[in-house]
Design a protein around this motif. Structure first.
Motif, mmCIF file in Angstrom:
data_model
loop_
_atom_site.group_PDB
_atom_site.id
_atom_site.type_symbol
_atom_site.label_atom_id
_atom_site.label_comp_id
_atom_site.label_asym_id
_atom_site.label_seq_id
_atom_site.Cartn_x
_atom_site.Cartn_y
_atom_site.Cartn_z
ATOM 1 N N UNK A 212 0.736 -1.273 0.072
ATOM 2 C CA UNK A 212 -0.010 0.061 0.231
ATOM 3 C C UNK A 212 0.725 1.175 -0.064
ATOM 4 N N UNK A 213 0.321 2.261 -0.468
ATOM 5 C CA UNK A 213 0.803 3.717 -0.278
ATOM 6 C C UNK A 213 0.584 4.168 1.172
ATOM 7 N N UNK A 214 1.349 4.904 1.651
ATOM 8 C CA UNK A 214 1.086 5.554 2.971
ATOM 9 C C UNK A 214 1.037 7.033 2.914
ATOM 10 N N UNK A 215 0.154 7.486 3.718
ATOM 11 C CA UNK A 215 0.066 9.127 4.004
ATOM 12 C C UNK A 215 -0.095 9.193 5.537
ATOM 13 N N UNK A 216 0.742 10.073 6.022
ATOM 14 C CA UNK A 216 0.708 10.592 7.534
ATOM 15 C C UNK A 216 0.051 11.978 7.430
ATOM 16 N N UNK A 217 -0.627 12.527 8.057
ATOM 17 C CA UNK A 217 -1.330 13.913 8.332
ATOM 18 C C UNK A 217 -1.129 14.344 9.642
ATOM 19 N N UNK A 230 -10.007 14.133 0.040
ATOM 20 C CA UNK A 230 -9.979 14.277 -1.480
ATOM 21 C C UNK A 230 -8.521 14.960 -1.729
ATOM 22 N N UNK A 231 -7.998 15.828 -0.972
ATOM 23 C CA UNK A 231 -6.562 16.371 -1.235
ATOM 24 C C UNK A 231 -5.633 15.212 -1.078
ATOM 25 N N UNK A 232 -5.782 14.349 -0.307
ATOM 26 C CA UNK A 232 -4.810 13.367 -0.035
ATOM 27 C C UNK A 232 -4.882 12.429 -1.180
ATOM 28 N N UNK A 233 -5.963 11.948 -1.735
ATOM 29 C CA UNK A 233 -6.270 11.338 -2.891
ATOM 30 C C UNK A 233 -5.565 11.823 -4.158
ATOM 31 N N UNK A 234 -5.883 12.903 -4.466
ATOM 32 C CA UNK A 234 -5.373 13.883 -5.656
ATOM 33 C C UNK A 234 -3.949 13.960 -5.472
ATOM 34 N N UNK A 235 -3.154 14.071 -4.328
ATOM 35 C CA UNK A 235 -1.599 14.153 -4.105
ATOM 36 C C UNK A 235 -1.219 12.677 -4.445
ATOM 37 N N UNK A 236 -1.724 11.720 -3.645
ATOM 38 C CA UNK A 236 -0.995 10.522 -3.973
ATOM 39 C C UNK A 236 -1.225 9.768 -5.070
ATOM 40 N N UNK A 237 -1.904 10.080 -5.914
ATOM 41 C CA UNK A 237 -2.528 9.477 -7.201
ATOM 42 C C UNK A 237 -1.265 9.974 -8.100
ATOM 43 N N UNK A 238 -0.454 10.806 -7.713
ATOM 44 C CA UNK A 238 0.676 11.023 -8.707
ATOM 45 C C UNK A 238 1.690 9.994 -8.372
ATOM 46 N N UNK A 239 1.879 9.177 -7.663
ATOM 47 C CA UNK A 239 2.815 8.324 -7.144
ATOM 48 C C UNK A 239 2.857 7.149 -8.185
ATOM 49 N N UNK A 240 4.200 6.968 -8.386
ATOM 50 C CA UNK A 240 4.376 5.439 -9.002
ATOM 51 C C UNK A 240 4.308 4.238 -8.305
ATOM 52 N N UNK A 241 3.363 3.262 -8.561
ATOM 53 C CA UNK A 241 3.233 2.022 -7.880
ATOM 54 C C UNK A 241 3.741 1.006 -8.933
ATOM 55 N N UNK A 242 5.291 0.275 -8.406
ATOM 56 C CA UNK A 242 5.705 -0.706 -9.265
ATOM 57 C C UNK A 242 5.652 -2.018 -8.706
#
Length: 246
Positions: A212-217, A230-242
């Protein structure tokens, strides 16, 4: 991000990961939120329950099909008797009050974690709302209560050993273990969010969230709005998941 900011449209994870279909949240900071205001910790938990309702209703519009929330861990029994009993009362009231709305809004509610330690009346409420919402498909809401990842793995290992002993399988695979978890049939979370500024997973979905991707706020859970999500979803959507690929 301001609490009244307009939600943004969630976009897709890049790198072949797809959109954040499944979001898991460690809802931390309720007690701290109340203490900072000079109020009893249970006030924070009640405010946190209101936030759950808001986030649940926002998820379908943000493209989230599965939401898993960490409500009470196996370690939370160490808290004061007053707080534990108060939390159990909040869970029961939430189920009673939200059953009709969830049915009407297409939310399917399920629970993971060991139930045997919970009050029988609460167990009955949990089973009732699971049955009532079983046919809903707009959003899958999973509540982790008396849940610990290590405890889940231990219980899954017992189930798996039983299958092997009965000759149902010869050698266990990852898929066989996953089928014995509380979350059998659930997709793995694409994104795990923890509120309140802590940077640890606290025994939450260790097997399922391996990629999973992780985000700590730093935002405390009672202050966490759909706009923050929504802001977190928009930001993390730019990450590359390999997923281990180059």
């Amino acid at each position: 991000m301001p609490a009244d900011a307009a939600p943004v449209q969630a976009t897709s994870f890049s790198g072949g990961g797809g959109r954040a279909r499944h979001v898991a949240i460690i809802m931390d900071g309720n007690g701290r939120w109340a203490t900072e205001r000079g109020w009893p910790r249970l006030v924070g938990h009640r405010r946190g329950a209101e936030r759950v309702k808001q986030v649940v209703r926002a998820c379908p519009e943000l493209g989230v099909d599965w939401l898993t929330i960490y409500a009470f861990s196996t370690e939370n029994w160490k808290r004061s008797t007053e707080e534990v009993l108060g939390l159990m009362g909040i869970f029961a009231r939430y189920i009673r009050r939200e059953a009709e709305a969830m049915s009407a809004e297409g939310v399917r509610m399920r629970f993971i974690g060991g139930r045997e330690r919970l009050d029988p009346k609460l167990q009955t409420l949990m089973a009732g709302i699971e049955a009532r919402t079983a046919g809903n498909t707009r959003l899958n809401l999973t509540v982790a209560i008396n849940y610990g990842g290590r405890d889940e793995l231990a219980r899954a290992a017992t189930r798996l050993a039983g299958r092997i002993a009965r000759g149902e399988i010869a050698a266990a695979s990852e898929a066989d273990l996953a089928a014995c978890l509380d979350t059998a049939g659930h997709p793995d979370p694409d994104l795990v969010i923890r509120t309140s500024g802590e940077h640890r997973i606290s025994n939450f979905l260790p097997f399922q969230a391996a990629y999973s991707e992780y985000e700590f706020t730093p935002v405390l859970w009672p202050d966490f709005t759909p706009a923050h999500l929504a802001e977190i979803l928009g930001r993390t959507s730019q990450r590359q998941r390999r997923f281990g690929a180059a």
